[in-house]
Design a protein around this motif. Structure first.
Motif, mmCIF file in Angstrom:
data_model
loop_
_atom_site.group_PDB
_atom_site.id
_atom_site.type_symbol
_atom_site.label_atom_id
_atom_site.label_comp_id
_atom_site.label_asym_id
_atom_site.label_seq_id
_atom_site.Cartn_x
_atom_site.Cartn_y
_atom_site.Cartn_z
ATOM 1 N N VAL A 117 -1.335 7.956 5.675
ATOM 2 C CA VAL A 117 -0.089 8.882 6.039
ATOM 3 C C VAL A 117 -0.537 9.813 6.854
ATOM 4 N N TRP A 118 -1.785 10.480 6.906
ATOM 5 C CA TRP A 118 -2.313 11.327 7.941
ATOM 6 C C TRP A 118 -2.545 10.626 9.214
ATOM 7 N N PHE A 119 -3.100 9.398 9.387
ATOM 8 C CA PHE A 119 -3.657 8.724 10.448
ATOM 9 C C PHE A 119 -2.372 8.235 11.141
ATOM 10 N N THR A 120 -1.557 7.714 10.537
ATOM 11 C CA THR A 120 -0.293 7.093 10.979
ATOM 12 C C THR A 120 0.402 8.308 11.784
ATOM 13 N N LYS A 121 0.741 9.347 11.177
ATOM 14 C CA LYS A 121 1.248 10.562 11.790
ATOM 15 C C LYS A 121 0.595 11.128 13.007
ATOM 16 N N ALA A 122 -0.764 11.000 12.896
ATOM 17 C CA ALA A 122 -1.503 11.579 14.058
ATOM 18 C C ALA A 122 -1.324 10.643 15.220
ATOM 19 N N GLN A 175 -8.909 -3.783 0.623
ATOM 20 C CA GLN A 175 -7.419 -3.581 0.840
ATOM 21 C C GLN A 175 -6.890 -2.540 1.902
ATOM 22 N N HIS A 176 -7.741 -1.283 1.778
ATOM 23 C CA HIS A 176 -7.699 -0.502 2.866
ATOM 24 C C HIS A 176 -8.116 -0.756 4.102
ATOM 25 N N LYS A 177 -9.118 -1.375 4.376
ATOM 26 C CA LYS A 177 -9.417 -1.984 5.664
ATOM 27 C C LYS A 177 -8.484 -3.017 6.278
ATOM 28 N N GLU A 178 -7.928 -3.806 5.326
ATOM 29 C CA GLU A 178 -7.008 -4.768 5.858
ATOM 30 C C GLU A 178 -5.798 -4.183 6.446
ATOM 31 N N GLN A 179 -5.219 -3.278 5.485
ATOM 32 C CA GLN A 179 -4.037 -2.369 5.936
ATOM 33 C C GLN A 179 -4.247 -1.730 7.377
ATOM 34 N N LEU A 180 -5.392 -1.168 7.506
ATOM 35 C CA LEU A 180 -5.766 -0.326 8.816
ATOM 36 C C LEU A 180 -5.828 -1.478 9.964
ATOM 37 N N ARG A 181 -6.504 -2.500 9.834
ATOM 38 C CA ARG A 181 -6.420 -3.566 10.772
ATOM 39 C C ARG A 181 -4.972 -3.858 11.087
ATOM 40 N N SER A 182 -4.151 -4.206 9.929
ATOM 41 C CA SER A 182 -2.790 -4.769 9.987
ATOM 42 C C SER A 182 -1.935 -3.662 11.131
ATOM 43 N N PHE A 183 -2.237 -2.256 10.877
ATOM 44 C CA PHE A 183 -1.773 -1.059 11.450
ATOM 45 C C PHE A 183 -2.129 -1.282 12.874
ATOM 46 N N LEU A 184 -3.388 -1.472 13.185
ATOM 47 C CA LEU A 184 -3.878 -1.378 14.788
ATOM 48 C C LEU A 184 -3.361 -2.603 15.320
#
Length: 199
Positions: A117-122, A175-184
């Motif tokens: 949530v923080w990273f997305t908002k930032a 799972q965290h890293k996969e979701q981060l990669r998908s976001f990027l």
């Protein structure tokens, strides 16, 4: 209204009520007019009560564990330390978390939710600037790196401390890293990058 009080009854919502309740109602209404923006005194009372509530045992355990796990590491942080610093009884601790592994897994899930949530908002906040591109990711990460309590990525740290690759906490980290990669990847597509998956 004073005349109604003298007669022992007070109109409340169109009804004449007597006894202690209407008197208390009037006092609350008067206090709310002076200190509250809400016209409903009962909602104001509930708001005050909610603000004054102390966190429950489970929440205190999680907040304490999150701070200690991230600062000191998973192995270095013992259950007894978490119990002592969170101020809960040992029986209460094990009722909420039967094992340390259960607590670690919940810590990682919460860390994922909060950090994402923080990273997305930032990132989104920086994208609003004219001409912003993928550099907003680096800018957001730089902000994170500068935090006084920064101790690296909690998920990489967790994997480094977990000898069993099939452990649940490692699955949460992946799972965290996969979701981060998908976001990027989706961000790169929004910014019209060619072949963002291989960029």
């Amino acid at each position: 209204m004073l005349q109604s009080l003298a007669r022992g009854s007070v109109p409340v919502n169109g009804r004449a009520l007597s006894g202690l309740f209407p008197i208390v109602w009037l006092i609350v209404q008067n206090e709310c007019r002076q200190t509250c923006l809400s016209s409903d005194p009962m909602s104001s009372i509930m708001d005050v009560a909610a603000r004054n509530q102390t966190p429950g045992a489970r929440e205190r355990i999680l907040e304490t564990a999150s701070r200690l796990f991230y600062r000191d590491g998973l192995r270095a942080t013992g259950v007894d330390t978490i119990i002592a610093e969170s101020g809960v009884a040992k029986m209460s601790f094990y009722r909420h978390f039967p094992s340390k592994s259960d607590l670690i897994e919940e810590f990682l899930r919460r860390r994922h939710d909060r950090w994402t949530v923080w990273f997305t908002k930032a990132v989104e906040r920086r994208l609003k600037k004219r001409g912003a591109g993928m550099e907003v990711v680096a800018d957001a990460l730089r902000e994170w790196f500068a935090e006084p309590d920064f101790r690296g990525c909690a998920f990489i740290n967790a994997v480094a401390e977990t000898p069993l690759p099939q452990a649940e906490q490692n699955a949460i980290a992946r799972q965290h890293k996969e979701q981060l990669r998908s976001f990027l990847e989706k961000l790169a597509e929004r910014l019209n990058w060619n072949d963002p998956k291989n960029s």
